[in-house]
Design a protein around this motif. Structure first.
Motif, mmCIF file in Angstrom:
data_model
loop_
_atom_site.group_PDB
_atom_site.id
_atom_site.type_symbol
_atom_site.label_atom_id
_atom_site.label_comp_id
_atom_site.label_asym_id
_atom_site.label_seq_id
_atom_site.Cartn_x
_atom_site.Cartn_y
_atom_site.Cartn_z
ATOM 1 N N TYR A 9 83.099 110.649 19.687
ATOM 2 C CA TYR A 9 83.997 111.085 20.755
ATOM 3 C C TYR A 9 83.290 112.076 21.680
ATOM 4 O O TYR A 9 83.448 112.024 22.904
ATOM 5 C CB TYR A 9 85.231 111.771 20.148
ATOM 6 N N ASP A 10 82.543 112.986 21.088
ATOM 7 C CA ASP A 10 81.849 114.020 21.859
ATOM 8 C C ASP A 10 80.913 113.395 22.892
ATOM 9 O O ASP A 10 80.863 113.827 24.046
ATOM 10 C CB ASP A 10 81.068 114.919 20.901
ATOM 11 N N TYR A 13 82.950 111.830 25.690
ATOM 12 C CA TYR A 13 83.462 112.864 26.602
ATOM 13 C C TYR A 13 82.358 113.368 27.537
ATOM 14 O O TYR A 13 82.598 113.572 28.738
ATOM 15 C CB TYR A 13 84.018 114.045 25.807
ATOM 16 N N GLN A 14 81.169 113.584 26.993
ATOM 17 C CA GLN A 14 80.086 114.119 27.818
ATOM 18 C C GLN A 14 79.789 113.228 29.014
ATOM 19 O O GLN A 14 79.479 113.713 30.104
ATOM 20 C CB GLN A 14 78.822 114.280 26.977
ATOM 21 N N ASN A 244 72.643 119.495 15.063
ATOM 22 C CA ASN A 244 73.318 118.775 16.152
ATOM 23 C C ASN A 244 72.288 118.173 17.112
ATOM 24 O O ASN A 244 72.355 118.353 18.333
ATOM 25 C CB ASN A 244 74.271 119.703 16.915
ATOM 26 N N ARG A 247 72.841 116.317 20.478
ATOM 27 C CA ARG A 247 73.200 117.067 21.681
ATOM 28 C C ARG A 247 71.987 117.639 22.412
ATOM 29 O O ARG A 247 72.123 118.148 23.528
ATOM 30 C CB ARG A 247 74.124 118.229 21.311
ATOM 31 N N LYS A 375 91.758 114.945 23.746
ATOM 32 C CA LYS A 375 91.103 115.746 22.722
ATOM 33 C C LYS A 375 92.083 116.650 21.996
ATOM 34 O O LYS A 375 91.881 116.997 20.822
ATOM 35 C CB LYS A 375 89.988 116.594 23.345
ATOM 36 N N ALA A 392 85.861 117.419 28.210
ATOM 37 C CA ALA A 392 86.684 116.495 27.426
ATOM 38 C C ALA A 392 87.858 116.035 28.288
ATOM 39 O O ALA A 392 88.146 116.606 29.347
ATOM 40 C CB ALA A 392 87.178 117.145 26.144
#
Length: 468
Positions: A9-10, A13-14, A244, A247, A375, A392
């Motif tokens: 999801y992250d 969204y980005q 992470n 990212r 979100k 988001a």
């Protein structure tokens, strides 16, 4: 929501991409079904990181000595010797000794050069001595370190300020630096994390490839590599990044594929330097050997006609096939009897409906309506009914507009106030602070704030709701 779904999801969204829970689940299911044997293999490595689904390496990458840089800095030093006023004999001796010290483009000159340096440079030098130290001694012998020039430092009206400087220091520093290879510490990641495939050409990079989700022409290729049973992502990040990884901007990146003693290395991005490719290949070879408990004995071939029969790419795969265009290196693990073939790539599944799609420059079907997941509450809403903020999407029920400035606000950023007509309004923090303070137009500002008299003041539009 598990960590992989949240990370997926992250990424969506980005990039402000449409998606649904069903579409993400279909992609992750395909990933689990096909990548599990590879995950189980890599788990055997002592540097395996379960959270990152990757083997993490700490290593140093060498910057080799650049011949052009050495030549340019040496030329600058000769120009300095000329400007310093050396006569023809001394200039000839200096050049001969300088040429000998740099002829090998090495940190330490070959022993065969030392006699020329001693006789023409009139200095002592020993075997194993660094070229930069020899050059400094040589330049001092011929007085280049004492040569000064007048430079303008600043101007004050019609009277410029000048100082005397020694240009030798800067020129020598550049020449010495160019004769020394640099060790650059990095973190290397050999990953099967689904989001590392999605971000294989991150928009945060200083470079992009055709697999970038923001503007690439082969975006579905990220899903193709993600869903097969052999592909891994090897990439490097700054050595201070410890988690992470999906990212983080990638410094370099390439695809490796492994099965049954066959290790394919594809193109290295953004450049394709042979020495860096060799370093990465050796790291991955050693890691695979450790995982399967075999001696680290590999034979690598690069002739396309000889190695291409060892892999196939399913027709429905939508990744760009660098390895078919002369970039492949195929390593054979010693002692393996039947190598078989690598099956590189897979079908790509729409991130909205979850079905197989054929839209090469997208992660979704052409037919699917554009939806996103809020979100805050998890509702699936049409993209044009969602608001993008804080990297988001949020549905209309989870955000509101500040009634003063019109910005979208949510959660702790929403502050209630009372208007002059007694209506409850919602303001952002900045507007709430400015609108509910004392007006500043009379001498009662301090007591005004204490008793919240602003609600009765004709100059104040809003009063703090908590004091109402």
């Amino acid at each position: 929501m598990d960590s992989l779904t949240a990370a997926f999801y992250d990424v969506m969204y980005q990039y402000r991409l449409p998606f649904s829970p069903e579409g993400v689940a279909a992609n992750l299911t395909a990933w689990r079904e096909n990548k599990t044997p590879l995950v189980e293999l890599l788990r055997q490595h002592p540097n395996w990181n379960e959270q990152e689904l990757a083997i993490v390496f700490d290593f140093a990458e060498s910057r080799e000595i650049d011949h052009n840089s050495v030549d340019e800095n040496k030329f600058e030093m000769m120009m300095l010797a000329h400007d310093a006023g050396l006569d023809d004999i001394n200039l000839s001796d200096f050049q001969a000794a300088l040429d000998a010290a740099t002829a090998d483009y090495a940190t330490v000159p070959d022993v065969s050069r030392l006699e020329t340096i001693r006789t023409r440079g009139h200095i002592k030098c020993a075997e194993g001595q660094k070229a930069s130290r020899i050059i400094n001694r040589l330049c001092c012998k011929f007085g280049l370190d004492q040569y000064q020039v007048e430079r303008v430092q600043g101007e004050h009206g019609d009277n410029p300020t000048t100082v005397m400087v020694k240009p030798y220091n800067a020129i020598f520093a550049r020449l010495a630096d160019s004769l020394n290879p640099v060790q650059i510490p990095k973190t290397g990641i050999l990953s099967v994390h689904p989001c590392d495939f999605l971000e294989m050409s991150s928009q945060k990079n200083s470079w992009h490839s055709c697999h970038c989700l923001s503007d690439g022409g082969w975006r579905a290729g990220c899903q193709s590599y993600m869903g097969d049973g052999v592909s891994m992502i090897f990439f490097t990040v700054d050595n201070d990044i410890r988690g992470n990884f999906y990212r983080a901007p990638r410094l370099t990146r390439q695809i490796f594929c492994y099965k049954n003693g066959l290790l394919l290395q594809s193109r290295l991005y953004p450049g394709n330097e042979d020495n860096i490719r060799k370093l990465y290949r050796e790291l991955v070879q050693r890691a695979i050997s450790q995982c399967i408990g075999a001696p680290n004995l590999w034979k690598t071939k690069m002739e396309l006609g000889e190695i291409q029969p060892y892999w196939i790419t399913p027709e429905e795969s939508m990744h760009y096939r660098d390895y078919n265009n002369g970039y492949a290196a195929l390593s054979f693990l010693g002692g393996t009897e039947n190598y078989g073939q690598l099956v590189i790539g897979s079908q790509s599944r729409c991130v909205i409906c979850g079905n197989v799609h054929s839209n090469r420059n997208s992660l979704r079907c052409r037919e699917c309506s554009s939806v996103v997941v809020c979100k805050e509450c998890g509702r699936v809403v049409p993209t044009d009914e969602a608001h993008y903020m804080e990297e988001a999407f949020f549905c209309r029920d989870c955000v509101t507009r500040c009634e003063m400035c019109g910005s979208w606000i949510r959660g702790a950023d929403i502050h209630q106030a009372i208007s002059r007509n007694g209506r409850i309004v919602r303001l952002c923090e900045h507007c709430h602070t400015s609108a509910t303070g004392s007006c500043g137009l009379c001498s009662s500002r301090e007591i005004c704030q204490i008793i919240n008299a602003g609600r009765f003041c004709p100059h104040v539009e809003y009063a703090a709701a908590a004091a109402a």
